[in-house]
Design a protein around this motif. Structure first.
Motif, PDB file in Angstrom:
ATOM      1  N   ALA A  16       6.422  10.071   2.510  1.00  0.00           N
ATOM      2  CA  ALA A  16       5.430   9.182   3.113  1.00  0.00           C
ATOM      3  C   ALA A  16       4.298   9.985   3.737  1.00  0.00           C
ATOM      4  O   ALA A  16       4.453  11.154   4.091  1.00  0.00           O
ATOM      5  CB  ALA A  16       6.098   8.303   4.174  1.00  0.00           C
ATOM      6  N   SER A  17       3.158   9.331   3.909  1.00  0.00           N
ATOM      7  CA  SER A  17       2.026   9.978   4.578  1.00  0.00           C
ATOM      8  C   SER A  17       2.181   9.964   6.092  1.00  0.00           C
ATOM      9  O   SER A  17       1.412  10.582   6.821  1.00  0.00           O
ATOM     10  CB  SER A  17       0.725   9.271   4.189  1.00  0.00           C
ATOM     11  N   GLY A  18       3.187   9.262   6.572  1.00  0.00           N
ATOM     12  CA  GLY A  18       3.487   9.174   7.999  1.00  0.00           C
ATOM     13  C   GLY A  18       4.511   8.078   8.207  1.00  0.00           C
ATOM     14  O   GLY A  18       4.918   7.400   7.251  1.00  0.00           O
ATOM     15  N   TRP A  19       4.911   7.906   9.458  1.00  0.00           N
ATOM     16  CA  TRP A  19       5.943   6.902   9.765  1.00  0.00           C
ATOM     17  C   TRP A  19       5.584   6.185  11.057  1.00  0.00           C
ATOM     18  O   TRP A  19       5.192   6.817  12.052  1.00  0.00           O
ATOM     19  CB  TRP A  19       7.320   7.566   9.918  1.00  0.00           C
ATOM     20  N   LEU A  20       5.726   4.872  11.053  1.00  0.00           N
ATOM     21  CA  LEU A  20       5.555   4.071  12.266  1.00  0.00           C
ATOM     22  C   LEU A  20       6.933   3.632  12.729  1.00  0.00           C
ATOM     23  O   LEU A  20       7.668   2.983  11.981  1.00  0.00           O
ATOM     24  CB  LEU A  20       4.706   2.829  11.994  1.00  0.00           C
ATOM     25  N   ILE A  21       7.290   3.982  13.943  1.00  0.00           N
ATOM     26  CA  ILE A  21       8.601   3.611  14.492  1.00  0.00           C
ATOM     27  C   ILE A  21       8.462   2.283  15.233  1.00  0.00           C
ATOM     28  O   ILE A  21       7.664   2.157  16.164  1.00  0.00           O
ATOM     29  CB  ILE A  21       9.121   4.709  15.444  1.00  0.00           C
ATOM     30  N   ARG A  24      -1.202  -1.890  10.792  1.00  0.00           N
ATOM     31  CA  ARG A  24      -2.146  -1.194   9.932  1.00  0.00           C
ATOM     32  C   ARG A  24      -3.150  -0.364  10.738  1.00  0.00           C
ATOM     33  O   ARG A  24      -3.540   0.733  10.319  1.00  0.00           O
ATOM     34  CB  ARG A  24      -2.882  -2.188   9.030  1.00  0.00           C
ATOM     35  N   LEU A  25      -3.568  -0.867  11.865  1.00  0.00           N
ATOM     36  CA  LEU A  25      -4.533  -0.135  12.686  1.00  0.00           C
ATOM     37  C   LEU A  25      -3.939   1.161  13.240  1.00  0.00           C
ATOM     38  O   LEU A  25      -4.608   2.195  13.285  1.00  0.00           O
ATOM     39  CB  LEU A  25      -5.039  -1.029  13.817  1.00  0.00           C
ATOM     40  N   VAL A  26      -2.687   1.119  13.668  1.00  0.00           N
ATOM     41  CA  VAL A  26      -2.043   2.345  14.148  1.00  0.00           C
ATOM     42  C   VAL A  26      -1.823   3.305  12.984  1.00  0.00           C
ATOM     43  O   VAL A  26      -2.068   4.516  13.100  1.00  0.00           O
ATOM     44  CB  VAL A  26      -0.710   2.024  14.856  1.00  0.00           C
ATOM     45  N   ALA A  27      -1.397   2.785  11.835  1.00  0.00           N
ATOM     46  CA  ALA A  27      -1.179   3.638  10.664  1.00  0.00           C
ATOM     47  C   ALA A  27      -2.449   4.378  10.276  1.00  0.00           C
ATOM     48  O   ALA A  27      -2.414   5.560   9.912  1.00  0.00           O
ATOM     49  CB  ALA A  27      -0.666   2.799   9.502  1.00  0.00           C
ATOM     50  N   ASP A  85       0.857  -1.179   0.000  1.00  0.00           N
ATOM     51  CA  ASP A  85       0.000   0.000   0.000  1.00  0.00           C
ATOM     52  C   ASP A  85       0.893   1.230   0.000  1.00  0.00           C
ATOM     53  O   ASP A  85       1.348   1.695   1.039  1.00  0.00           O
ATOM     54  CB  ASP A  85      -0.907  -0.023   1.229  1.00  0.00           C
ATOM     55  N   GLU A  86       1.171   1.758  -1.188  1.00  0.00           N
ATOM     56  CA  GLU A  86       2.132   2.849  -1.319  1.00  0.00           C
ATOM     57  C   GLU A  86       1.646   4.141  -0.671  1.00  0.00           C
ATOM     58  O   GLU A  86       2.440   5.037  -0.382  1.00  0.00           O
ATOM     59  CB  GLU A  86       2.445   3.095  -2.806  1.00  0.00           C
ATOM     60  N   ALA A  87       0.317   4.276  -0.475  1.00  0.00           N
ATOM     61  CA  ALA A  87      -0.219   5.502   0.116  1.00  0.00           C
ATOM     62  C   ALA A  87      -0.195   5.463   1.643  1.00  0.00           C
ATOM     63  O   ALA A  87      -0.511   6.453   2.295  1.00  0.00           O
ATOM     64  CB  ALA A  87      -1.652   5.733  -0.370  1.00  0.00           C
ATOM     65  N   ALA A  88       0.183   4.335   2.206  1.00  0.00           N
ATOM     66  CA  ALA A  88       0.152   4.176   3.657  1.00  0.00           C
ATOM     67  C   ALA A  88       1.423   4.721   4.294  1.00  0.00           C
ATOM     68  O   ALA A  88       2.397   5.060   3.625  1.00  0.00           O
ATOM     69  CB  ALA A  88      -0.014   2.699   4.010  1.00  0.00           C
ATOM     70  N   ALA A  89       1.384   4.792   5.610  1.00  0.00           N
ATOM     71  CA  ALA A  89       2.567   5.198   6.356  1.00  0.00           C
ATOM     72  C   ALA A  89       3.671   4.160   6.182  1.00  0.00           C
ATOM     73  O   ALA A  89       3.417   2.977   5.959  1.00  0.00           O
ATOM     74  CB  ALA A  89       2.218   5.355   7.830  1.00  0.00           C
TER      75      ALA A  89
END
Length: 217
Positions: free
Chosen positions: A113-118, A132-135, A11-15
């Motif tokens: 990116a639309s955001g980042w998950l660390i 995915r839920l946090v993103a 999913d390229e649009a995701a974080a």
């Protein structure tokens, strides 16, 4: 083991998940001995390792990723992900740069990116859907983090609006000051894996034996 050459729908649009795999694992080494294999390269069975299993979880989430790693772990990381998805730290001698620097490098490697998950690289018990839920919560919150039964865990997500501050992080502090500065949304998940990391040989034995559980730190 994930086959790197396999086609994977992303999913390229995701974080983007920024996997941190550059730390020294000092708590593990202190308990296991300085000559022990790095904790992220410790075997978990089935031909995988701690970092390999964590990366497999991220790949299964179908979110894009970038792995920030030290030269010593580069070969282990690229057993699971393609080299294009790795942001290696420069050789750093005896002085590690710290988590803040790793986050900055990972975010800078994916600036659009639309955001980042660390996500620390030692969390193999995490479920893919938790990422995915946090993103998804970053669409309405500048900061979102996983929690289980009210206890804060990982990943911690940051929306695109925080890019300029994330890429200026350095040292060992990580992103704690950003979490404190901006409204942070806890995402309650039925996934104890958001709390489980591999910090010590005892943690590794519990996980390998199917008895992993969150231990208060």
């Amino acid at each position: 083991m994930v086959v790197k050459g396999a086609v994977r729908k992303v999913d390229e649009a995701a974080a983007v998940v920024v996997v941190l795999a550059a730390g020294r694992g000092t708590r593990f080494a202190a308990a296991a001995g300085d000559d022990a294999t790095h904790k992220l390269a410790q075997p978990l069975g089935g031909g995988s390792t701690v970092i390999g299993r964590t990366l497999t979880v991220v790949l299964q989430s179908r979110l894009p990723l970038v792995v920030v790693t030290a030269p010593a772990l580069l070969a282990e990381v690229t057993r699971t992900v393609a080299a294009r998805d790795v942001a290696p730290l420069p050789s750093q001698g005896s002085s590690p740069e710290g988590m803040g620097t790793s986050i900055a490098i990972g975010v800078a490697a994916r600036p659009h990116a639309s955001g980042w998950l660390i996500l620390p690289g030692d969390m193999p018990a995490l479920r893919p859907e938790s990422l995915r839920l946090v993103a998804a919560e970053l669409a309405g919150h500048p900061v979102a983090y996983a929690q289980h039964r009210g206890r804060r865990g990982h990943p911690v997500g940051f929306a695109a609006e925080l890019y300029s501050e994330l890429v200026q992080l350095s040292g060992d502090e990580g992103a704690r000051r950003l979490v404190a500065r901006y409204p942070a949304h806890g995402v309650e998940l039925d996934d104890e894996g958001v709390l489980i990391d591999i910090d010590t040989p005892a943690d590794l034995r519990r996980f390998a034996g199917g008895e992993a559980q969150a231990v208060p730190r």
